[in-house]
Write a protein that holds these residues in place. Structure first.
Motif, PDB file in Angstrom:
ATOM      1  N   GLU A  61     -30.213 -17.359  41.924  1.00 15.03           N
ATOM      2  CA  GLU A  61     -28.887 -17.766  41.435  1.00 15.03           C
ATOM      3  C   GLU A  61     -28.351 -16.758  40.409  1.00 15.03           C
ATOM      4  OE1 GLU A  61     -29.614 -21.692  39.951  1.00 15.03           O
ATOM      5  OE2 GLU A  61     -29.060 -22.623  41.866  1.00 15.03           O
ATOM      6  N   GLU A  62     -29.228 -16.298  39.523  1.00 19.16           N
ATOM      7  CA  GLU A  62     -28.822 -15.311  38.512  1.00 19.16           C
ATOM      8  C   GLU A  62     -28.389 -14.002  39.172  1.00 19.16           C
ATOM      9  OE1 GLU A  62     -31.942 -14.787  35.632  1.00 19.16           O
ATOM     10  OE2 GLU A  62     -32.041 -16.935  35.212  1.00 19.16           O
ATOM     11  N   CYS A  63     -29.109 -13.564  40.191  1.00 15.20           N
ATOM     12  CA  CYS A  63     -28.752 -12.323  40.892  1.00 15.20           C
ATOM     13  C   CYS A  63     -27.400 -12.460  41.589  1.00 15.20           C
ATOM     14  CB  CYS A  63     -29.819 -11.947  41.916  1.00 15.20           C
ATOM     15  SG  CYS A  63     -31.372 -11.415  41.188  1.00 15.20           S
ATOM     16  N   VAL A  64     -27.171 -13.578  42.241  1.00 12.28           N
ATOM     17  CA  VAL A  64     -25.904 -13.810  42.934  1.00 12.28           C
ATOM     18  C   VAL A  64     -24.754 -13.762  41.931  1.00 12.28           C
ATOM     19  CG1 VAL A  64     -24.534 -15.566  44.156  1.00 12.28           C
ATOM     20  CG2 VAL A  64     -26.885 -15.069  44.878  1.00 12.28           C
ATOM     21  N   GLU A  65     -24.956 -14.404  40.795  1.00 11.90           N
ATOM     22  CA  GLU A  65     -23.936 -14.415  39.738  1.00 11.90           C
ATOM     23  C   GLU A  65     -23.704 -13.018  39.169  1.00 11.90           C
ATOM     24  OE1 GLU A  65     -21.205 -16.263  37.208  1.00 11.90           O
ATOM     25  OE2 GLU A  65     -22.454 -17.327  38.652  1.00 11.90           O
ATOM     26  N   GLU A  66     -24.781 -12.339  38.779  1.00  9.99           N
ATOM     27  CA  GLU A  66     -24.683 -11.022  38.153  1.00  9.99           C
ATOM     28  C   GLU A  66     -24.080  -9.980  39.090  1.00  9.99           C
ATOM     29  OE1 GLU A  66     -27.790  -7.689  36.507  1.00  9.99           O
ATOM     30  OE2 GLU A  66     -28.231  -9.797  36.067  1.00  9.99           O
ATOM     31  N   TRP A  67     -24.439 -10.037  40.359  1.00  9.48           N
ATOM     32  CA  TRP A  67     -23.959  -9.045  41.314  1.00  9.48           C
ATOM     33  C   TRP A  67     -22.593  -9.409  41.900  1.00  9.48           C
ATOM     34  CZ3 TRP A  67     -29.209  -9.010  44.322  1.00  9.48           C
ATOM     35  CH2 TRP A  67     -30.182  -8.396  43.530  1.00  9.48           C
ATOM     36  N   GLY A  68     -22.116 -10.617  41.603  1.00  7.72           N
ATOM     37  CA  GLY A  68     -20.803 -11.034  42.095  1.00  7.72           C
ATOM     38  C   GLY A  68     -20.737 -11.169  43.608  1.00  7.72           C
TER      39      GLY A  68
ATOM     40  N   VAL B  69     -27.657 -20.973  47.346  1.00  7.26           N
ATOM     41  CA  VAL B  69     -27.047 -20.192  46.263  1.00  7.26           C
ATOM     42  C   VAL B  69     -25.719 -19.582  46.717  1.00  7.26           C
ATOM     43  CG1 VAL B  69     -29.203 -19.735  45.046  1.00  7.26           C
ATOM     44  CG2 VAL B  69     -28.424 -18.130  46.802  1.00  7.26           C
ATOM     45  N   SER B  70     -25.076 -20.250  47.691  1.00  8.89           N
ATOM     46  CA  SER B  70     -23.728 -19.881  48.165  1.00  8.89           C
ATOM     47  C   SER B  70     -23.645 -18.515  48.834  1.00  8.89           C
ATOM     48  CB  SER B  70     -22.718 -19.961  47.021  1.00  8.89           C
ATOM     49  OG  SER B  70     -22.694 -21.251  46.472  1.00  8.89           O
TER      50      SER B  70
ATOM     51  N   LYS C 274     -21.362 -14.183  45.352  1.00  5.66           N
ATOM     52  CA  LYS C 274     -21.233 -15.578  45.780  1.00  5.66           C
ATOM     53  C   LYS C 274     -20.270 -15.652  46.966  1.00  5.66           C
ATOM     54  CE  LYS C 274     -20.445 -20.190  44.047  1.00  5.66           C
ATOM     55  NZ  LYS C 274     -20.214 -21.026  42.880  1.00  5.66           N
TER      56      LYS C 274
END
Length: 152
Positions: free
Chosen positions: A3-10, A96-97, A12
């Motif tokens: 989830e953190e990687c998806v958020e940080e890398w944009g 994680v979308s 989603k």
């Protein structure tokens, strides 16, 4: 962590391809009778896997590529993996979308990357050596021109 990687890398909502872990993947040449029409090969494989075509696990998902024909049989390259492995990863990605486009094979994924950045001559055979901790994979790719996926 994912989830953190998806958020940080944009990323989603993006489409993704995941690699089937090499330790679970079987790639094998198989011979198919000439009497089996090209469009019926998948059905033939469903019938033969577990009887005349043995795999080291139950409940496989598989795909194939027709690679040639001889006077007595057709030759295919069979890709197979345990259904549990291939189906667990998509559920994780979707949670994680991320939207799963396909499951892929490490060697072919690397080949397509090098081909995309113009580092491979598609008219010549290619040797890829993929090294990770505790594992080395040596793969010889012989004029593979199509995208090959294990489809869900």
């Amino acid at each position: 962590m994912l989830e953190e990687c998806v958020e940080e890398w944009g990323i989603k909502g993006k489409r993704v391809v995941f690699l089937v872990p090499d330790t679970y993947l079987v790639l094998r040449n198989e011979k198919i009778p000439l009497s089996v029409a090209d469009e019926d090969i998948k059905g033939y494989l469903y019938l033969e896997i577990g009887t005349s075509i043995m795999l080291p696990f139950k409940d496989p998902v598989f795909d194939y590529e027709l690679i040639g024909q001889k006077s007595e049989h057709k030759e295919i390259l069979l890709f197979a993996a345990p259904e549990e492995i291939v189906n667990d990863l998509p559920s994780l990605l979707e949670s994680v979308s991320l939207h799963l486009e396909a499951a892929d094979v490490t060697a072919l994924s690397l080949y397509r990357l090098y081909y995309l950045i113009d580092q491979i001559d598609s008219q010549k055979s290619t040797l890829l050596i993929h090294c990770v901790i505790k594992e080395i994979n040596v793969i010889m790719l012989l004029l593979i021109k199509k995208t090959l996926f294990i489809r869900r």
